[in-house]
Design an enzyme around this catalytic site. Structure first.
Site, PDB file in Angstrom:
ATOM      1  N   TYR A  42      -2.081  -0.994  10.309  1.00 17.83           N
ATOM      2  CA  TYR A  42      -2.033  -1.130   8.837  1.00 17.83           C
ATOM      3  C   TYR A  42      -0.729  -0.522   8.318  1.00 17.83           C
ATOM      4  O   TYR A  42      -0.017  -1.136   7.525  1.00 17.83           O
ATOM      5  CB  TYR A  42      -3.246  -0.431   8.223  1.00 17.83           C
ATOM      6  CG  TYR A  42      -3.422  -0.654   6.731  1.00 17.83           C
ATOM      7  CD1 TYR A  42      -3.876  -1.868   6.229  1.00 17.83           C
ATOM      8  CD2 TYR A  42      -3.147   0.363   5.823  1.00 17.83           C
ATOM      9  CE1 TYR A  42      -4.054  -2.059   4.849  1.00 17.83           C
ATOM     10  CE2 TYR A  42      -3.322   0.184   4.451  1.00 17.83           C
ATOM     11  CZ  TYR A  42      -3.781  -1.033   3.974  1.00 17.83           C
ATOM     12  OH  TYR A  42      -3.951  -1.220   2.614  1.00 17.83           O
ATOM     13  N   SER A  46       0.864  -1.186   0.000  1.00 19.22           N
ATOM     14  CA  SER A  46       0.000   0.000   0.000  1.00 19.22           C
ATOM     15  C   SER A  46       0.897   1.232   0.000  1.00 19.22           C
ATOM     16  O   SER A  46       2.068   1.143   0.439  1.00 19.22           O
ATOM     17  CB  SER A  46      -0.854   0.000   1.272  1.00 19.22           C
ATOM     18  OG  SER A  46      -1.475   1.257   1.460  1.00 19.22           O
ATOM     19  N   LYS A  61       2.165  -2.734   6.529  1.00 22.53           N
ATOM     20  CA  LYS A  61       2.421  -2.511   5.095  1.00 22.53           C
ATOM     21  C   LYS A  61       3.870  -2.081   4.881  1.00 22.53           C
ATOM     22  O   LYS A  61       4.478  -2.428   3.868  1.00 22.53           O
ATOM     23  CB  LYS A  61       1.426  -1.498   4.515  1.00 22.53           C
ATOM     24  CG  LYS A  61      -0.006  -2.046   4.439  1.00 22.53           C
ATOM     25  CD  LYS A  61      -0.133  -3.227   3.466  1.00 22.53           C
ATOM     26  CE  LYS A  61      -1.563  -3.661   3.253  1.00 22.53           C
ATOM     27  NZ  LYS A  61      -1.700  -4.756   2.279  1.00 22.53           N
TER      28      LYS A  61
HETATM   29  N1  NAD Z   1      -8.659  -0.357  -1.475  1.00 24.83           N
HETATM   30  C1  NAD Z   1      -7.627   0.442  -1.235  1.00 24.83           C
HETATM   31  O1  NAD Z   1      -7.776   1.686  -1.160  1.00 24.83           O
HETATM   32  C2  NAD Z   1      -6.246  -0.135  -1.086  1.00 24.83           C
HETATM   33  C3  NAD Z   1      -5.153   0.761  -1.137  1.00 24.83           C
HETATM   34  C4  NAD Z   1      -3.875   0.253  -0.990  1.00 24.83           C
HETATM   35  C5  NAD Z   1      -3.680  -1.098  -0.814  1.00 24.83           C
HETATM   36  N2  NAD Z   1      -4.747  -1.952  -0.767  1.00 24.83           N
HETATM   37  C6  NAD Z   1      -4.472  -3.369  -0.574  1.00 24.83           C
HETATM   38  O2  NAD Z   1      -5.008  -4.099  -1.660  1.00 24.83           O
HETATM   39  C7  NAD Z   1      -5.283  -5.435  -1.243  1.00 24.83           C
HETATM   40  C8  NAD Z   1      -6.698  -5.813  -1.681  1.00 24.83           C
HETATM   41  O3  NAD Z   1      -7.619  -5.016  -0.972  1.00 24.83           O
HETATM   42  P1  NAD Z   1      -9.044  -4.542  -1.575  1.00 24.83           P
HETATM   43  O4  NAD Z   1      -9.042  -3.079  -1.530  1.00 24.83           O
HETATM   44  O5  NAD Z   1      -9.323  -5.249  -2.830  1.00 24.83           O
HETATM   45  O6  NAD Z   1      -9.999  -5.021  -0.381  1.00 24.83           O
HETATM   46  P2  NAD Z   1     -11.203  -6.081  -0.320  1.00 24.83           P
HETATM   47  O7  NAD Z   1     -11.613  -6.070   1.101  1.00 24.83           O
HETATM   48  O8  NAD Z   1     -12.200  -5.772  -1.381  1.00 24.83           O
HETATM   49  O9  NAD Z   1     -10.508  -7.459  -0.688  1.00 24.83           O
HETATM   50  C9  NAD Z   1      -9.658  -8.143   0.210  1.00 24.83           C
HETATM   51  C10 NAD Z   1      -9.870  -9.622  -0.027  1.00 24.83           C
HETATM   52  O10 NAD Z   1      -8.984 -10.362   0.837  1.00 24.83           O
HETATM   53  C11 NAD Z   1      -9.730 -11.443   1.391  1.00 24.83           C
HETATM   54  N3  NAD Z   1      -9.099 -11.877   2.648  1.00 24.83           N
HETATM   55  C12 NAD Z   1      -9.049 -11.194   3.824  1.00 24.83           C
HETATM   56  N4  NAD Z   1      -8.432 -11.946   4.749  1.00 24.83           N
HETATM   57  C13 NAD Z   1      -8.062 -13.105   4.154  1.00 24.83           C
HETATM   58  C14 NAD Z   1      -7.387 -14.267   4.598  1.00 24.83           C
HETATM   59  N5  NAD Z   1      -6.973 -14.394   5.875  1.00 24.83           N
HETATM   60  N6  NAD Z   1      -7.169 -15.280   3.718  1.00 24.83           N
HETATM   61  C15 NAD Z   1      -7.605 -15.178   2.422  1.00 24.83           C
HETATM   62  N7  NAD Z   1      -8.265 -14.107   1.961  1.00 24.83           N
HETATM   63  C16 NAD Z   1      -8.483 -13.078   2.803  1.00 24.83           C
HETATM   64  C17 NAD Z   1     -11.133 -10.883   1.595  1.00 24.83           C
HETATM   65  O11 NAD Z   1     -12.107 -11.897   1.771  1.00 24.83           O
HETATM   66  C18 NAD Z   1     -11.297 -10.075   0.308  1.00 24.83           C
HETATM   67  O12 NAD Z   1     -11.814 -10.873  -0.747  1.00 24.83           O
HETATM   68  C19 NAD Z   1      -5.072  -5.449   0.275  1.00 24.83           C
HETATM   69  O13 NAD Z   1      -3.812  -6.004   0.572  1.00 24.83           O
HETATM   70  C20 NAD Z   1      -5.119  -3.979   0.642  1.00 24.83           C
HETATM   71  O14 NAD Z   1      -4.412  -3.712   1.828  1.00 24.83           O
HETATM   72  C21 NAD Z   1      -6.024  -1.491  -0.905  1.00 24.83           C
END
Ligand code: NAD
Length: 271
Positions: free
Chosen positions: A158, A145, A162
């Site tokens: 977080y 992130s 990260k």
């Molecule tokens: N959305 C944002 O603004 C953003 C920004 C920077 C980084 N990220 C990162 O991107 C990645 C994806 O996030 P997203 O935004 O798509 O969120 P999201 O919540 O839509 O998706 C996350 C997915 O991970 C799965 N998950 C959670 N815990 C788990 C586990 N223990 N085992 C297997 N699966 C698991 C959830 O069921 C979900 O399908 C994450 O690592 C998040 O930190 C997101």
């Protein structure tokens, strides 16, 4: 620099960025294994793209090892493993930025962030690096992130985990990059997914982070395109949001000034 991906595993593939990555990899012709703790969501994505679903908790090393064994036995050698699953809880009870700050009394949240945001990447590497070295190469994409380079105001666990994810990806690239293991670490800012409070599948870009102003929010599809293209080009640090490069440079140039700027930004969010 491009490598053909025949078999790809995407964790957290049931929703958000992971789901968009699964769709893109399937269009590129890969056999995609959609992994999620939410088994029903993984099944739905796999059915849509003609992939395979696996309900797995990536925080469980035994389960990750079993997943890798099973995929390599039943589908084929894994060319690309994307550690995308991640969690964020926020410091306060409400999950939003709060006056109380980052001293969250709950170890459970810290532990979950550590296991899912960091150790899951380690478990995937432990399971796969020896196999990839033996067959002359393989690729990892680890989704961290912008909080791993900068900070997520209102979420100390977080931010800390990260940062650790970025550091782990650096170690992996330094140790194995010259032996055919390609590593990319992805540091997005806001992406329109459930993680920032946007309803899954709504295609809305409004109202993330509890309605706060979101700097340059992108869709999961846009982000997935950049991630796959840039990792194919061999890039280590993938900044889907170009402004993150500027913020990161400013932080490196004058860390103290950057902290003061973040303090002012926090005040603005609390106002
Ligand atoms: N959305 C944002 O603004 C953003 C920004 C920077 C980084 N990220 C990162 O991107 C990645 C994806 O996030 P997203 O935004 O798509 O969120 P999201 O919540 O839509 O998706 C996350 C997915 O991970 C799965 N998950 C959670 N815990 C788990 C586990 N223990 N085992 C297997 N699966 C698991 C959830 O069921 C979900 O399908 C994450 O690592 C998040 O930190 C997101």
């Amino acid at each position: 620099m491009n490598r053909t991906v025949r078999t790809a595993v995407v964790t957290g593939g049931g929703h958000g960025i992971g789901r968009a990555l699964c769709r893109r990899l399937q269009r590129d012709g890969a056999a995609v294994v959609v992994v999620d703790i939410d088994g029903a969501a993984a099944e739905a994505v796999a059915a849509e793209i003609g992939g395979v679903a696996r309900a797995t908790d990536v925080a469980d090393e035994v389960a990750v090892l079993a997943l890798v064994d099973e995929v390599e036995r039943d589908i084929g050698p894994i060319d690309l493993f994307i550690s995308n699953a991640g969690v964020a809880f926020g410091d306060g009870e409400s999950g939003a930025v709060s006056r109380e700050g980052g001293l969250n009394p709950s170890d459970d949240r810290w532990e979950a962030c550590w296991q899912i945001n960091v150790m899951a990447h380690v478990y995937a590497a432990r399971a796969l690096v020896p196999r990839m070295l033996e067959r002359g190469g393989g690729s990892f994409i680890n989704i961290a992130s912008a909080a791993g380079l900068l900070s997520q105001i209102g979420d100390a666990a977080y931010s800390a985990t990260k940062h650790a994810a970025v550091a782990f990806a650096e170690s992996l690239a330094i140790d194995y990059g010259e032996r055919g293991i390609r590593v990319s670490v992805v540091c997005p800012q806001a992406v329109a997914t459930r993680m920032i409070g946007i309803e899954d599948d709504s295609d809305s870009m409004e109202g993330g982070f509890g309605g706060n102003d979101v700097d340059g929010i992108m869709s999961a599809d846009e982000v997935a395109e950049i991630i796959v293209d840039e990792s194919q080009g061999g890039r280590f640090l993938i900044l889907t949001h170009p402004q993150v490069a500027t913020y990161f440079q400013r932080k490196a140039t004058d860390h103290d000034r950057w902290i003061r700027g973040m303090q002012r930004f926090r005040e603005k969010l609390l106002a």
